[in-house]
Design a protein around this motif. Structure first.
Motif, PDB file in Angstrom:
ATOM      1  N   GLY A 186       0.812  -1.208   0.000  1.00  0.00           N
ATOM      2  CA  GLY A 186       0.000   0.000   0.000  1.00  0.00           C
ATOM      3  C   GLY A 186       0.844   1.255   0.000  1.00  0.00           C
ATOM      4  O   GLY A 186       0.553   2.218  -0.721  1.00  0.00           O
ATOM      5  N   VAL A 187       1.911   1.258   0.797  1.00  0.00           N
ATOM      6  CA  VAL A 187       2.793   2.430   0.854  1.00  0.00           C
ATOM      7  C   VAL A 187       3.529   2.609  -0.471  1.00  0.00           C
ATOM      8  O   VAL A 187       3.661   3.728  -0.970  1.00  0.00           O
ATOM      9  CB  VAL A 187       3.778   2.308   2.030  1.00  0.00           C
ATOM     10  N   ARG A 202       4.097   6.062  -5.173  1.00  0.00           N
ATOM     11  CA  ARG A 202       4.110   6.187  -6.639  1.00  0.00           C
ATOM     12  C   ARG A 202       3.000   7.122  -7.105  1.00  0.00           C
ATOM     13  O   ARG A 202       3.206   7.989  -7.957  1.00  0.00           O
ATOM     14  CB  ARG A 202       3.934   4.818  -7.300  1.00  0.00           C
ATOM     15  N   GLU A 203       1.815   6.931  -6.539  1.00  0.00           N
ATOM     16  CA  GLU A 203       0.684   7.758  -6.946  1.00  0.00           C
ATOM     17  C   GLU A 203       0.840   9.193  -6.453  1.00  0.00           C
ATOM     18  O   GLU A 203       0.377  10.130  -7.107  1.00  0.00           O
ATOM     19  CB  GLU A 203      -0.629   7.132  -6.473  1.00  0.00           C
ATOM     20  N   LEU A 237      10.386  12.363  -8.441  1.00  0.00           N
ATOM     21  CA  LEU A 237       9.669  11.932  -7.236  1.00  0.00           C
ATOM     22  C   LEU A 237       9.434  10.427  -7.227  1.00  0.00           C
ATOM     23  O   LEU A 237       9.397   9.811  -6.152  1.00  0.00           O
ATOM     24  CB  LEU A 237       8.357  12.696  -7.110  1.00  0.00           C
ATOM     25  N   GLU A 238       9.288   9.825  -8.395  1.00  0.00           N
ATOM     26  CA  GLU A 238       9.155   8.371  -8.445  1.00  0.00           C
ATOM     27  C   GLU A 238      10.441   7.700  -7.972  1.00  0.00           C
ATOM     28  O   GLU A 238      10.407   6.646  -7.333  1.00  0.00           O
ATOM     29  CB  GLU A 238       8.799   7.921  -9.867  1.00  0.00           C
ATOM     30  N   ARG A 239      11.583   8.321  -8.259  1.00  0.00           N
ATOM     31  CA  ARG A 239      12.858   7.788  -7.762  1.00  0.00           C
ATOM     32  C   ARG A 239      12.910   7.886  -6.242  1.00  0.00           C
ATOM     33  O   ARG A 239      13.408   6.982  -5.560  1.00  0.00           O
ATOM     34  CB  ARG A 239      14.031   8.561  -8.371  1.00  0.00           C
ATOM     35  N   VAL A 240      12.402   8.995  -5.707  1.00  0.00           N
ATOM     36  CA  VAL A 240      12.343   9.143  -4.249  1.00  0.00           C
ATOM     37  C   VAL A 240      11.475   8.038  -3.653  1.00  0.00           C
ATOM     38  O   VAL A 240      11.831   7.425  -2.638  1.00  0.00           O
ATOM     39  CB  VAL A 240      11.786  10.533  -3.866  1.00  0.00           C
ATOM     40  N   ALA A 241      10.337   7.781  -4.291  1.00  0.00           N
ATOM     41  CA  ALA A 241       9.427   6.736  -3.801  1.00  0.00           C
ATOM     42  C   ALA A 241      10.124   5.374  -3.798  1.00  0.00           C
ATOM     43  O   ALA A 241      10.015   4.600  -2.833  1.00  0.00           O
ATOM     44  CB  ALA A 241       8.177   6.700  -4.674  1.00  0.00           C
TER      45      ALA A 241
END
Length: 198
Positions: free
Chosen positions: A90-91, A96-97, A186-190
């Protein structure tokens, strides 16, 4: 015998839903403190008496905006945590979202619940939003704790610390989006954030 037609109240001369969406975008972009009633009426295309009649005061309008945001733009987090089989999954989906939602060019960047009360001098407004954010952290902590109890996460996992870490990453992503970070960044951060999970 003549019959009289009941008198109805004067109908609103504006689309309440569209006006509420304009208020949401303005609070999201500028924050509660920097958004005046004059700004709101201009963006919503209504006069102050119509705003007060339909929504109450500025605080009441903001409360309705927050509820609308949580049911719409901000609902991705609740859905991700509810629909995935584990807190970890879920996280991962939520982050990602968040990268996509926070950088969507169709609306202001970032998260309304994170940015709208920065430098807010109204303690009641700031506290109301803070309570919502903290409730989200506690809900995530409960999900992680349940996964630890069920053996889906290592026994040595600290649910409170992991929930705090995740919330901090999410809030940081929102601010980075407002500073111009791209969805890819930000996807890389996720992805990197999930490597911290035990």
């Amino acid at each position: 015998m003549a019959t009289s037609t009941p008198q109805r109240g004067r109908p609103r001369s504006f689309d309440r839903d569209a006006a509420l969406e304009q208020a949401l975008r303005l609070f999201w972009e500028r924050g509660y403190e920097a958004t005046s009633v004059a700004d709101l009426t201009a963006a919503m295309g209504i006069r102050p008496p119509s705003l007060y009649a339909a929504f109450g005061d500025k605080r009441s309008l903001f409360d309705e905006v927050v509820a609308r945001y949580r049911e719409g733009h901000g609902s991705y987090a609740t859905r991700a945590l509810a629909e995935e089989p584990t807190a970890r999954a879920g996280v991962a989906r939520m982050l990602r979202e968040a990268a996509a939602e926070a950088t969507d060019p169709e609306h202001p960047w970032g998260c309304l619940l994170i940015s709208s009360t920065v430098n807010c001098t109204s303690p009641e407004v700031a506290e109301a939003v803070r309570l919502l954010r903290n409730a989200n952290v506690r809900a995530l902590e409960s999900l992680i704790r349940a996964d630890v109890a069920a053996g889906r996460e290592p026994a040595e996992t600290d649910p409170a610390a992991l929930a705090q870490f995740t919330a901090t990453v999410l809030q940081g992503m929102s601010q980075r989006a407002r500073d111009g970070a791209t969805r890819t960044e930000l996807e890389r951060v996720a992805t990197d954030a999930m490597r911290v999970w035990p």
